[in-house]
Design a protein around this motif. Structure first.
Motif, PDB file in Angstrom:
ATOM      1  N   GLY A 198       9.314  17.195  -7.750  1.00  0.00           N
ATOM      2  CA  GLY A 198       9.495  17.650  -9.121  1.00  0.00           C
ATOM      3  C   GLY A 198      10.037  16.609 -10.072  1.00  0.00           C
ATOM      4  O   GLY A 198      10.267  16.898 -11.252  1.00  0.00           O
ATOM      5  N   THR A 199      10.249  15.374  -9.591  1.00  0.00           N
ATOM      6  CA  THR A 199      10.749  14.292 -10.446  1.00  0.00           C
ATOM      7  C   THR A 199       9.604  13.348 -10.812  1.00  0.00           C
ATOM      8  O   THR A 199       8.554  13.331 -10.150  1.00  0.00           O
ATOM      9  N   PRO A 200       9.791  12.503 -11.831  1.00  0.00           N
ATOM     10  CA  PRO A 200       8.736  11.552 -12.217  1.00  0.00           C
ATOM     11  C   PRO A 200       8.479  10.460 -11.183  1.00  0.00           C
ATOM     12  O   PRO A 200       7.486   9.736 -11.294  1.00  0.00           O
ATOM     13  N   VAL A 201       9.370  10.324 -10.167  1.00  0.00           N
ATOM     14  CA  VAL A 201       9.219   9.228  -9.209  1.00  0.00           C
ATOM     15  C   VAL A 201       8.797   9.721  -7.831  1.00  0.00           C
ATOM     16  O   VAL A 201       8.934   9.001  -6.847  1.00  0.00           O
ATOM     17  N   VAL A 202       8.261  10.940  -7.764  1.00  0.00           N
ATOM     18  CA  VAL A 202       7.857  11.470  -6.465  1.00  0.00           C
ATOM     19  C   VAL A 202       6.777  10.596  -5.821  1.00  0.00           C
ATOM     20  O   VAL A 202       6.734  10.453  -4.604  1.00  0.00           O
ATOM     21  N   MET A 203       5.906   9.990  -6.638  1.00  0.00           N
ATOM     22  CA  MET A 203       4.897   9.054  -6.134  1.00  0.00           C
ATOM     23  C   MET A 203       5.401   7.638  -6.420  1.00  0.00           C
ATOM     24  O   MET A 203       5.465   7.219  -7.577  1.00  0.00           O
ATOM     25  N   PRO A 204       5.767   6.886  -5.388  1.00  0.00           N
ATOM     26  CA  PRO A 204       6.428   5.589  -5.597  1.00  0.00           C
ATOM     27  C   PRO A 204       5.631   4.589  -6.429  1.00  0.00           C
ATOM     28  O   PRO A 204       6.215   3.752  -7.115  1.00  0.00           O
ATOM     29  N   GLU A 205       4.303   4.663  -6.382  1.00  0.00           N
ATOM     30  CA  GLU A 205       3.499   3.662  -7.074  1.00  0.00           C
ATOM     31  C   GLU A 205       2.745   4.250  -8.261  1.00  0.00           C
ATOM     32  O   GLU A 205       1.655   3.807  -8.606  1.00  0.00           O
ATOM     33  N   GLU A 206       3.340   5.249  -8.889  1.00  0.00           N
ATOM     34  CA  GLU A 206       2.774   5.817 -10.106  1.00  0.00           C
ATOM     35  C   GLU A 206       3.879   5.937 -11.162  1.00  0.00           C
ATOM     36  O   GLU A 206       5.063   5.969 -10.840  1.00  0.00           O
TER      37      GLU A 206
END
Length: 250
Positions: A159-167
């Protein structure tokens, strides 16, 4: 003092001849059969020696053509220290920049994978708990330099903006900066280095020989509450890196 093996003698002799300029950059080397005759060894010995010099970056093999002298790859120093430089961001990128080397990487993220038992133990979660797993292939001046497989508990970043490390805006910023952006302070890191030999998959991805020397590093980031927030397995080829640890004396 024990006498060096014929293989090592050939490696050292050919390396010295290349460094002395006997063959220029781009020159094609004689065949391994000719070297075998010159050094009075079997062709398997000269083939192994030339493969080692390919690993070290002195030579390159061209399919159906032969073996050629190339510009030697620079061996980088991977400095591990308790003190991070503020704003350094991605460790690989900062290490490469310090050597004047262009850094790049490819990644593939799997957003919901059950944690294997060993990974779960390192993260302090239950086996099977969902994680975000990312595989990295790092390049230095366009050549394979390092592999990494990173695991983060989905319960931390979901649910955070950094859930996908390379996006997103923090793509490539590294674990410390990404966690800081969601209110988590990474306070320590534990690294366990282990010398090893490359298996076939590692050799293929890194462009090295099967059985070449590598260092496998088990790394875990821990927050200020003592909770592991990420763990990764790094594969570092000895031909590209020397690993140095620097710590302040207290």
């Amino acid at each position: 003092m024990p006498r060096k093996s014929p293989y090592l003698q050939v490696v050292e002799s050919l390396r010295a001849r290349i460094e002395a300029g006997e063959w220029a950059i781009g020159d094609k080397l004689p065949s391994r059969a000719r070297f075998a005759e010159e050094y009075a060894v079997g062709q398997s010995v000269t083939q192994r020696a030339m493969e080692q010099l390919i690993i070290e970056g002195f030579l390159e093999g061209r399919a159906g053509s032969g073996t050629y002298v190339r510009i030697p790859r620079r061996r980088m120093r991977m400095l591990r220290t308790r003190r991070r430089v503020p704003g350094a961001g991605n460790t690989f990128r900062s290490e490469a920049a310090a050597h004047g080397i262009a850094a790049s990487w490819d990644s593939r993220t799997f957003p919901q994978l059950p944690a294997p038992e060993q990974i779960a133990a390192r993260l302090g979660i239950a086996p099977g708990d969902p994680c975000v797993m990312t595989r990295y292939e790092f390049m230095a001046d366009g050549s394979p330099a390092e592999l990494s497989e990173s695991w983060e508990p989905l319960a931390i970043t979901s649910g955070t903006p950094v859930v996908m490390p390379e996006e997103g805006d923090l793509r490539g910023a590294g674990v410390v900066a990404r966690m800081r952006s969601i209110g988590i302070t990474v306070a320590s890191v534990v690294e366990v280095p282990r010398p090893s030999r490359a298996d076939q998959n590692q050799a293929n991805l890194l462009g090295i020989s099967l059985g070449a020397l590598i260092t496998e590093v088990e790394r875990t980031y821990i927050d200020s509450d003592g909770r592991p927030v990420e763990t990764a397995d790094l594969v570092i080829p000895d031909s590209r890196y020397e690993i140095a640890y620097a710590f302040p004396v207290e």
